[in-house]
Write an enzyme that holds these catalytic residues in place. Sequence first.
Site, mmCIF file in Angstrom:
data_model
loop_
_atom_site.group_PDB
_atom_site.id
_atom_site.type_symbol
_atom_site.label_atom_id
_atom_site.label_comp_id
_atom_site.label_asym_id
_atom_site.label_seq_id
_atom_site.Cartn_x
_atom_site.Cartn_y
_atom_site.Cartn_z
ATOM 1 C CB ILE A 152 -5.462 5.961 -0.695
ATOM 2 C CG1 ILE A 152 -5.393 4.437 -0.839
ATOM 3 C CG2 ILE A 152 -4.773 6.398 0.575
ATOM 4 C CD1 ILE A 152 -3.945 3.899 -0.975
ATOM 5 C CB SER A 153 -10.663 3.564 0.347
ATOM 6 O OG SER A 153 -11.402 4.174 -0.673
ATOM 7 C CD GLN A 154 -10.827 3.188 7.938
ATOM 8 O OE1 GLN A 154 -11.659 4.056 7.733
ATOM 9 N NE2 GLN A 154 -10.783 2.454 9.014
ATOM 10 N NE ARG A 156 -3.986 1.968 2.388
ATOM 11 C CZ ARG A 156 -4.228 2.888 3.318
ATOM 12 N NH1 ARG A 156 -3.456 3.001 4.380
ATOM 13 N NH2 ARG A 156 -5.262 3.697 3.196
#
Length: 219
Positions: free
Chosen positions: A66-68, A40
């Site tokens: 950026i999504s969790q 990530r």
Amino acid sequence: MRKYDDSYRHKGLRKRLISNLREKGITDEKVLAAIDTIPRHFFLDTAFDEIAYEDRAFPILQQQTISQPYTVAYQTQLLEIKPFDKVLEIGTGSGYQTCVLAELGAQVFTVERQKPLYEALRKFPYTNKYPGIKYFYGDGFDGLPTYAPFDKIIITAAAPYIPEKLIVQMRPGAKMVIPVGEGDVQQMFRIIKLQDGSTTQETFNNFSFVKMLGGKNKF
Ligand code: SAH
């Protein structure tokens, strides 16, 4: 040119993230394995290198996020991805969720309305690992009628309503996972298209996404 290094330290931090996601209720082993595989921190500015595996959203370009990881895992788990599924993703953003879908064997068609984000991904070497991903610059409210029908559709921005054009692009038996709501909080919906073309819907937890906006943004 940035050097992308997936060190033992990063791998260790990812393992910690995986146990964190398990504790929060993610049970799909394939989804957890995909998250464990993908670095990530490659998707974030190097300033976030040390905290990239905390379970939180981070800023990317263009005031987007950026999504969790929990959200990525939750939406992906609801989609029940199978190898070779044809998936439409609305809201490419950093491309992280896109790669999680591709790692699960899906053929992903991903749409982003912000040109700088779309262009940044074309220069990002890690995505070469997944030749099955096709990137599009466009308005996700329209979907990709030329490539329809899809087995799965995922929307990674807060939708004000469920776009009818996307329902039309679902194959009978297809699933769509979409956060719906106009305020700060949205509820996760899963829509299933039945063989006769009608749909059923289930509702899940609340989340907080950046807004799904109409039209395209060139700059
Ligand atoms: N899955 C991404 C989430 C990015 S945030 C990630 O984890 O990185 C949501 C993204 O949706 C933003 O990049 C935003 O520009 C994009 N977006 C919002 N409305 C859209 C639309 N109508 N069509 C395509 N993309 C859209």
